[in-house]
Every structure is written in C-alpha cells, then in structure tokens.
Design a protein around this motif. Structure first.
Motif, PDB file in Angstrom:
ATOM      1  N   CYS A  88      -5.131   8.531  -7.156  1.00  0.00           N
ATOM      2  CA  CYS A  88      -4.231   8.730  -6.919  1.00  0.00           C
ATOM      3  C   CYS A  88      -3.490   7.410  -7.012  1.00  0.00           C
ATOM      4  CB  CYS A  88      -2.774   9.363  -6.292  1.00  0.00           C
ATOM      5  SG  CYS A  88      -1.301   9.912  -7.050  1.00  0.00           S
ATOM      6  N   VAL A  89      -2.684   6.362  -8.147  1.00  0.00           N
ATOM      7  CA  VAL A  89      -2.085   4.646  -7.374  1.00  0.00           C
ATOM      8  C   VAL A  89      -0.981   4.896  -5.903  1.00  0.00           C
ATOM      9  CG1 VAL A  89      -1.365   2.914  -7.752  1.00  0.00           C
ATOM     10  CG2 VAL A  89      -2.835   4.314  -9.292  1.00  0.00           C
ATOM     11  N   THR A  90      -1.072   3.999  -5.107  1.00  0.00           N
ATOM     12  CA  THR A  90       0.012   4.211  -3.812  1.00  0.00           C
ATOM     13  C   THR A  90       0.929   4.213  -4.594  1.00  0.00           C
ATOM     14  OG1 THR A  90      -0.556   2.260  -3.814  1.00  0.00           O
ATOM     15  CG2 THR A  90      -1.760   3.514  -2.453  1.00  0.00           C
ATOM     16  N   ALA A  91       2.211   4.798  -3.695  1.00  0.00           N
ATOM     17  CA  ALA A  91       3.468   4.722  -3.550  1.00  0.00           C
ATOM     18  C   ALA A  91       4.084   3.478  -3.803  1.00  0.00           C
ATOM     19  CB  ALA A  91       4.180   5.272  -2.866  1.00  0.00           C
ATOM     20  N   ILE A  92       3.403   2.214  -3.005  1.00  0.00           N
ATOM     21  CA  ILE A  92       3.622   1.381  -2.946  1.00  0.00           C
ATOM     22  C   ILE A  92       3.485   0.318  -4.043  1.00  0.00           C
ATOM     23  CG2 ILE A  92       3.642  -0.955  -1.474  1.00  0.00           C
ATOM     24  CD1 ILE A  92       4.015   1.161   1.332  1.00  0.00           C
ATOM     25  N   ASP A  93       2.330   0.464  -4.708  1.00  0.00           N
ATOM     26  CA  ASP A  93       1.457  -0.558  -5.281  1.00  0.00           C
ATOM     27  C   ASP A  93       1.963  -0.424  -6.744  1.00  0.00           C
ATOM     28  OD1 ASP A  93       0.622  -1.565  -3.688  1.00  0.00           O
ATOM     29  OD2 ASP A  93      -1.636  -1.175  -4.299  1.00  0.00           O
ATOM     30  N   LEU A  94       2.860   1.237  -6.928  1.00  0.00           N
ATOM     31  CA  LEU A  94       3.351   1.919  -8.214  1.00  0.00           C
ATOM     32  C   LEU A  94       3.970   0.910  -8.848  1.00  0.00           C
ATOM     33  CD1 LEU A  94       2.105   4.176 -10.074  1.00  0.00           C
ATOM     34  CD2 LEU A  94       3.603   5.428 -10.314  1.00  0.00           C
ATOM     35  N   PRO A  95       4.906   0.441  -8.173  1.00  0.00           N
ATOM     36  CA  PRO A  95       5.825  -0.786  -9.066  1.00  0.00           C
ATOM     37  C   PRO A  95       5.589  -2.096  -9.832  1.00  0.00           C
ATOM     38  CG  PRO A  95       6.623   0.607  -6.463  1.00  0.00           C
ATOM     39  CD  PRO A  95       5.221   0.624  -7.242  1.00  0.00           C
ATOM     40  N   LEU A  96       4.670  -1.777  -8.947  1.00  0.00           N
ATOM     41  CA  LEU A  96       3.472  -3.415  -9.969  1.00  0.00           C
ATOM     42  C   LEU A  96       3.506  -3.263 -11.059  1.00  0.00           C
ATOM     43  CD1 LEU A  96       1.755  -4.623  -6.656  1.00  0.00           C
ATOM     44  CD2 LEU A  96       3.644  -5.791  -7.763  1.00  0.00           C
ATOM     45  N   LEU A  97       2.879  -2.699 -11.448  1.00  0.00           N
ATOM     46  CA  LEU A  97       2.532  -1.475 -12.583  1.00  0.00           C
ATOM     47  C   LEU A  97       3.208  -1.142 -13.713  1.00  0.00           C
ATOM     48  CD1 LEU A  97       0.319  -0.524 -14.450  1.00  0.00           C
ATOM     49  CD2 LEU A  97       0.017   1.764 -13.451  1.00  0.00           C
ATOM     50  N   ALA A  98       4.731  -0.824 -12.589  1.00  0.00           N
ATOM     51  CA  ALA A  98       5.852  -0.273 -13.462  1.00  0.00           C
ATOM     52  C   ALA A  98       6.237  -1.903 -14.316  1.00  0.00           C
ATOM     53  CB  ALA A  98       7.216  -0.023 -12.985  1.00  0.00           C
ATOM     54  N   GLN A  99       6.209  -2.664 -13.479  1.00  0.00           N
ATOM     55  CA  GLN A  99       6.606  -4.427 -14.443  1.00  0.00           C
ATOM     56  C   GLN A  99       5.606  -5.171 -14.675  1.00  0.00           C
ATOM     57  OE1 GLN A  99       9.908  -5.570 -14.006  1.00  0.00           O
ATOM     58  NE2 GLN A  99      10.454  -4.202 -11.640  1.00  0.00           N
ATOM     59  N   SER A 100       4.791  -4.312 -15.533  1.00  0.00           N
ATOM     60  CA  SER A 100       3.324  -4.996 -15.803  1.00  0.00           C
ATOM     61  C   SER A 100       3.620  -5.290 -17.361  1.00  0.00           C
ATOM     62  CB  SER A 100       2.243  -4.660 -15.842  1.00  0.00           C
ATOM     63  OG  SER A 100       2.227  -4.711 -14.309  1.00  0.00           O
ATOM     64  N   SER A 101       3.808  -6.152 -18.184  1.00  0.00           N
ATOM     65  CA  SER A 101       3.321  -5.940 -19.076  1.00  0.00           C
ATOM     66  C   SER A 101       2.464  -6.067 -20.569  1.00  0.00           C
ATOM     67  CB  SER A 101       4.227  -7.678 -19.994  1.00  0.00           C
ATOM     68  OG  SER A 101       4.238  -8.526 -19.730  1.00  0.00           O
ATOM     69  N   PRO A 102       2.528  -5.663 -21.517  1.00  0.00           N
ATOM     70  CA  PRO A 102       0.991  -5.313 -21.937  1.00  0.00           C
ATOM     71  C   PRO A 102       0.382  -7.119 -22.214  1.00  0.00           C
ATOM     72  CG  PRO A 102       2.845  -4.242 -23.486  1.00  0.00           C
ATOM     73  CD  PRO A 102       3.341  -4.882 -22.231  1.00  0.00           C
ATOM     74  N   GLY A 103      -0.579  -6.369 -21.602  1.00  0.00           N
ATOM     75  CA  GLY A 103      -1.579  -7.663 -21.592  1.00  0.00           C
ATOM     76  C   GLY A 103      -2.363  -8.073 -20.492  1.00  0.00           C
ATOM     77  N   THR A 104      -1.452  -7.844 -19.031  1.00  0.00           N
ATOM     78  CA  THR A 104      -1.727  -8.110 -17.192  1.00  0.00           C
ATOM     79  C   THR A 104      -3.275  -7.525 -17.316  1.00  0.00           C
ATOM     80  OG1 THR A 104       0.914  -7.719 -17.304  1.00  0.00           O
ATOM     81  CG2 THR A 104      -1.125  -6.946 -15.538  1.00  0.00           C
ATOM     82  N   LYS A 105      -3.432  -8.233 -16.642  1.00  0.00           N
ATOM     83  CA  LYS A 105      -5.119  -7.202 -16.259  1.00  0.00           C
ATOM     84  C   LYS A 105      -4.602  -6.970 -14.407  1.00  0.00           C
ATOM     85  CE  LYS A 105      -7.503 -10.670 -19.000  1.00  0.00           C
ATOM     86  NZ  LYS A 105      -6.864 -10.435 -19.741  1.00  0.00           N
ATOM     87  N   VAL A 106      -5.388  -5.311 -14.768  1.00  0.00           N
ATOM     88  CA  VAL A 106      -5.242  -4.516 -13.826  1.00  0.00           C
ATOM     89  C   VAL A 106      -6.595  -4.040 -12.964  1.00  0.00           C
ATOM     90  CG1 VAL A 106      -4.449  -2.502 -12.780  1.00  0.00           C
ATOM     91  CG2 VAL A 106      -3.656  -3.457 -14.952  1.00  0.00           C
ATOM     92  N   LYS A 107      -6.838  -4.449 -11.442  1.00  0.00           N
ATOM     93  CA  LYS A 107      -7.821  -3.605 -10.887  1.00  0.00           C
ATOM     94  C   LYS A 107      -7.735  -2.354  -9.567  1.00  0.00           C
ATOM     95  CE  LYS A 107     -11.387  -7.061 -11.279  1.00  0.00           C
ATOM     96  NZ  LYS A 107     -11.979  -8.332 -10.404  1.00  0.00           N
ATOM     97  N   PHE A 108      -8.937  -2.247  -9.717  1.00  0.00           N
ATOM     98  CA  PHE A 108      -8.228  -0.595  -8.473  1.00  0.00           C
ATOM     99  C   PHE A 108      -9.587  -1.338  -7.170  1.00  0.00           C
ATOM    100  CE2 PHE A 108      -6.648   0.490 -12.660  1.00  0.00           C
ATOM    101  CZ  PHE A 108      -5.994   1.242 -12.576  1.00  0.00           C
ATOM    102  N   ARG A 109      -8.231  -1.261  -6.313  1.00  0.00           N
ATOM    103  CA  ARG A 109      -9.425  -0.206  -5.366  1.00  0.00           C
ATOM    104  C   ARG A 109      -8.835   0.615  -4.260  1.00  0.00           C
ATOM    105  NH1 ARG A 109      -8.224  -3.235  -0.086  1.00  0.00           N
ATOM    106  NH2 ARG A 109      -6.263  -3.815  -0.395  1.00  0.00           N
ATOM    107  N   ALA A 110     -10.894   1.185  -4.018  1.00  0.00           N
ATOM    108  CA  ALA A 110      -9.955   2.748  -3.395  1.00  0.00           C
ATOM    109  C   ALA A 110      -9.939   2.753  -1.354  1.00  0.00           C
ATOM    110  CB  ALA A 110     -11.064   3.400  -3.163  1.00  0.00           C
ATOM    111  N   VAL A 111      -8.652   3.561  -1.464  1.00  0.00           N
ATOM    112  CA  VAL A 111      -8.181   2.808   0.108  1.00  0.00           C
ATOM    113  C   VAL A 111      -8.050   4.701   0.384  1.00  0.00           C
ATOM    114  CG1 VAL A 111      -6.783   0.887  -0.509  1.00  0.00           C
ATOM    115  CG2 VAL A 111      -5.711   2.710  -0.939  1.00  0.00           C
TER     116      VAL A 111
END
Lengths: 308, 227
Positions: A265-288
């Motif tokens: 589950c993506v953290t609540a604080i980071d999820l807005p960054l994805l919400a603002q990302s347009s197609p083509g945005t590079k995404v990496k994930f880090r476990a916490v």
C-alpha cells in the motif's frame, strides 16, 4: 452569491474530504485525489478541513465570481489566470466581484484545487459533497455530475482581504520521476516476497490508463504466483497485481472490494505525488516500515486539523 | 485468524481463505461486536467472505492500540456467541422470463437440465449475504447449488441491465444499477436495490438471508419492472 461556471471541458468535480462510513454498502470514499494540495488550500484560508472545493483536472475551465471573496489555489499549475493576469498555485488571491478565473492546460501536475473562504455551500448527499460520477452521487445536484457550464456554485461574500502562501519547503516539485514509499503486504493476500523484491527493483512508467479509481503502471511484468485472492476490502493506495503482472495503484474512487493479489500500500503522504503524475512519469517504489509512516501521518493530520 | 495492518489507518482481519458458512457465521458475529464496541474509533468496515477490512481513526488511536482493542473485541464476541440474533429472510421477486434471462438456456444446457428446473433450483434455496461491494448495493449471495453453478462469461457484457440477476461460480447477485459485467444472467427483479434517499440505502446487509420468488411477466411489469 456564487461562482458562475463559464467553461468546463474535462473533469472538474466538487470535492470535500470524502464520504466516510458507507463502505459497507459498497460506496467509495472519494475525496480529493491530491489530499495534500486540498488540505493546504483550506488551511491557507483558515477553512474547516472538510470545506468543499473544486478539483480541476487537466484545465480548460473558466468561471466568474459574482461576489467579493478570497480564494486559495493549490496543486497543479494549470496556467491559470485571474482577470487576465497569470497566477501561480500555493497561495491566496483576493477576489473582486466580476473577476474571471481561467485554467488552460497542465504545466506542472494534473489537478488544481480551488478553495474559497468559508468553502462552497453545497447540499451534502450521504454526509458529503464529494462527486462520484460512477455512483451518481454527490456534487452540485447530488447526482454525481461533473461541474458544467451554467452551474452556479454558492459561496458567502467575504469583504476582508488576506494574503497567505505555502512555505517553499512544503511545495512539491511534481517531477517527471518520483519515488513512492509503500508498506509491503505481509498477509495471505500478498503477491509474495519474491514479487515484492522484483517490484522494488523495477522502474515503472505511468500509462495512459489513469483515473480517479486507479493508476495503471507499466514495466517488466512480474510473475504472479496466485491468480486471485478471495475478494476483500481494499485500502486507498493498494497496489494490485493482476494477471498481466502490471501493477495498479488504487486511488480515492476505487471499488470497495478487490480480488487481485496485493504487493502493498502506497503511503498516504506519497499518494498525492502519483495523483499529479501524467502518463510517462517514471515511478520507483521503496518499502518502508509501517510504524514510521504512521507517526508521520498522525503529525500531518494534526497539522491540517483533520479530525479523522 | 490473523490481524494484519495494511496501511497507516487500515487493518484486515483474515480468516480461513475459503468461501464457507463457518466463516460467514464468525465474520457476522465479529462485525457486530466491533460495530457495538469500537464505533468511536472505527470509520468504516467492509466484511467479506473471509475477511473484515477496517479503517480506523488514526487521530484518536494508534495502529498498535487499535489492534489490541480488536483482539479484545474478538475474544468478547466468542463469549456472546450464544445470543442468536433474529434471522430475517428478505424476499426478492424475480422474473425469470427468456427476454431478460439471457444466459438461462446456456446454464440449462450445461447442467443438462430444463430451464424450469434451473429456475426451481435457484429459487428454492435460501442464500446468505456474504459481502457487499463491486458497486453500491451489489450483494454477493451464496451458495448456489452445485448443479447450476457456472463460471463467469469469457467476455463480459458492456452493459448489464439494472436489476439483472446473475450467477458466477457458486455466487449469485443482482446488479443494482446497469453496468458492464460478466455474470451469467438468469432473471431480473423489478425492485430498486439501491436508493440514496432511503435511510437503509440498500435492501441487503451483510449477514442477511435472501430468497428469490419467481413472478410472472404481468406482475414484473406491474411492480415497475422494465424489460
């Protein structure tokens, strides 16, 4: 008095903090896709955290203010103008009767939040004004409609002026390359440790397939050990792994239940960054670790005076 | 049984990961106990076949504390198990006619039964509401008799009419609103299954019992059904 909508071509929705307490009948939480920008807009105006705003996705929106007030603009830079002059997000603007605000197209980010002093006055349907098109629920008429030309959205006249802006250090960059923290799923519904390890080392790209329900990503497909799980309730930010091995991150308008194996589950604080990302945005994930992100979220909620 | 934290403010209680009646009884009982004892810190609950998903109020309570409270509530619910709540059977009128039962002949053929036999098997059973989700008011009912259980369609329909009654494996459900869907459709109810203006919102709650009553075409139309 009210805001008179002149132009609204893509997706502009009335949103408050969301519709809570109805998941048992299958209703989604909804609420602002970028909660961070939404909460800042209300905070700048000293509004209640739940005050209704407009979520303007992608732009092509214009409206006239029929009374004096103060607005806050946060989130995406959609090349907005007020009375013909360029304005930038993350601050308040004093409004004179007759002022026209216009949003063109995305410069940074996808979704802008337009808040007004005291909030837009809209009748709640099932304890919220959050508009969910798919559920025919919420919004100006209670039927889930998008905001459209001719709509008049009521607000209270406020004569006093103010200027307030978000401190620079809190303004996100909406970069073309983001890293999202996630809490790995450790249950029987998990896609498994091997899948999670591959997931963390795989660079992804945001696809064209993005909406308020979910964001589909693409990358090297992950082998899925189990086809499905017994359908269960789904948290916001859940990362599902369907049969094609391409992850889907579930957003505010997700269905309440799902049957795909989960990566985490993506953290609540980071999820807005994805919400603002347009197609083509590079995404990496880090476990916490969940305890670390939990305390961070408590501080965040208290900062914005969020009651839940 | 296992309690797992999924995110900062959500946990899930997981039971044996199968669809069976024992789970149903336990989940029902625990859901009621949580509702009655922890409502000041619980924001939302999604009971399902083999789990209960809970959103809690992180501003009021930490994840660790909430997990401890859940454990206590679950232990208490076991003590209360004897108090049996009154069972309500909700009766749903269904028109099983060929113009709305798009997949009835397929199921009959596959099961080596006649269409009236399929209807009779489907309508003679009392079903449990295992879960509500997918769409507002969409209730997953089980279990369908083995004889007429049938997998979803290979290719889902773009539009399934409002009120359609379907079968997917051993589950049966009604589409409260028209939507895309892959269930095998065997009938249609004239009833409104989701109504935002009513206090109850839906006809069903998780844990209810449901029976389908076959009705004629004139009755279906008289009750407001749309073909």
């Amino acid at each position: 008095m009210s805001l008179r909508v002149i132009k609204s071509s893509f997706l502009t929705l009335l949103q408050d903090y969301g519709r809570y307490g109805y998941q048992h009948v299958g209703l989604t939480h909804s609420g602002p896709l970028d909660e961070h920008a939404y909460l800042w807009a209300n905070r700048l105006l000293d509004n209640h955290y739940n005050a209704a705003q407009l979520e303007i996705s992608y732009g092509v929106f214009a409206a006239e203010f029929l009374e004096d007030s103060v607005i806050a603009l946060c989130g995406a830079d959609l090349r907005a103008t007020l009375g013909g002059k360029s304005i930038t997000p993350w601050q308040t603007y004093n409004i004179k009767r007759g002022d026209i605000i216009e949003f063109a197209s995305p410069k940074h980010g996808l979704r802008a939040y337009l808040a007004i002093k005291g909030g837009f006055k809209v009748t709640e349907t099932l304890s919220s004004v959050a508009a969910v098109v798919r559920e025919n629920l919420g919004g100006l008429n209670g039927d889930g409609s998008k905001v459209s030309p001719g709509d008049q959205i009521v607000y209270e006249k406020k004569a006093h002026q103010m200027t307030s802006r978000v401190p620079e250090k809190f303004i996100p960059a909406y970069s073309s390359s983001i890293t999202l923290r996630f809490v790995p799923n450790i249950s029987v519904s998990s896609a498994g440790l091997d899948a999670q390890a591959v997931f963390q080392n795989t660079p992804y790209e945001v696809t064209q397939n993005i909406d308020r329900m979910g964001y589909r990503l693409s990358g090297e497909p992950i082998q899925v050990p189990l086809e499905g799980i017994v359908s269960q309730g789904i948290s916001v930010g859940s990362i599902q792994l369907p049969k094609d091995g391409q992850p889907i991150v579930l957003m505010k308008d997700r269905q309440t239940m799902g049957g795909y194996p989960l990566l985490g589950c993506v953290t609540a604080i980071d999820l807005p960054l994805l919400a603002q990302s347009s197609p083509g945005t590079k995404v990496k994930f880090r476990a916490v670790d969940i305890d670390d992100v939990e305390s961070e979220l408590v501080i965040y909620k208290k900062f914005f005076n969020v009651a839940a | 049984m296992d309690i797992v934290r999924l995110s900062e403010n959500t946990v899930i209680i997981l039971f044996e990961q199968t669809i069976n009646h024992d789970n149903f009884t336990i989940i029902n009982r625990i859901t009621h106990t949580i509702k009655n004892t922890l409502s000041d810190v619980v924001i939302d609950m999604i009971p399902s076949y083999a789990s209960i998903h809970i959103t809690f109020n992180l501003v009021k309570i930490s994840g660790l504390e909430f997990k401890a409270m859940l454990k206590k509530a679950i232990a208490e619910s076991e003590v209360r198990a004897i108090e049996k709540t009154k069972e309500k059977i909700i009766e749903i009128p269904v028109y099983y006619g060929s113009e709305v039962a798009l997949d009835l002949s397929y199921i009959a053929q596959k099961a080596n039964l006649t269409e009236p036999e399929v209807i009779d098997i489907h309508a003679s059973k009392i079903y449990d509401v295992y879960a509500i989700g997918f769409a507002p008011g969409f209730a997953y009912l089980g279990n369908v008799d083995d004889a007429i259980a049938c997998p979803r369609k290979q290719t889902p329909r773009d539009k399934v009419a409002k009120g359609s009654l379907g079968i997917a494996d051993q589950q049966t459900a009604i589409y409260p609103a028209s939507s895309p869907g892959g269930w095998q459709i065997i009938g249609r109810t004239p009833l409104q299954l989701i109504d935002y203006s009513s206090d109850a919102l839906t006809q069903f709650s998780t844990g209810d019992k449901v029976k389908f009553n076959p009705i004629s075409k004139p009755d279906f139309l008289a009750m407001g059904g749309v073909l």
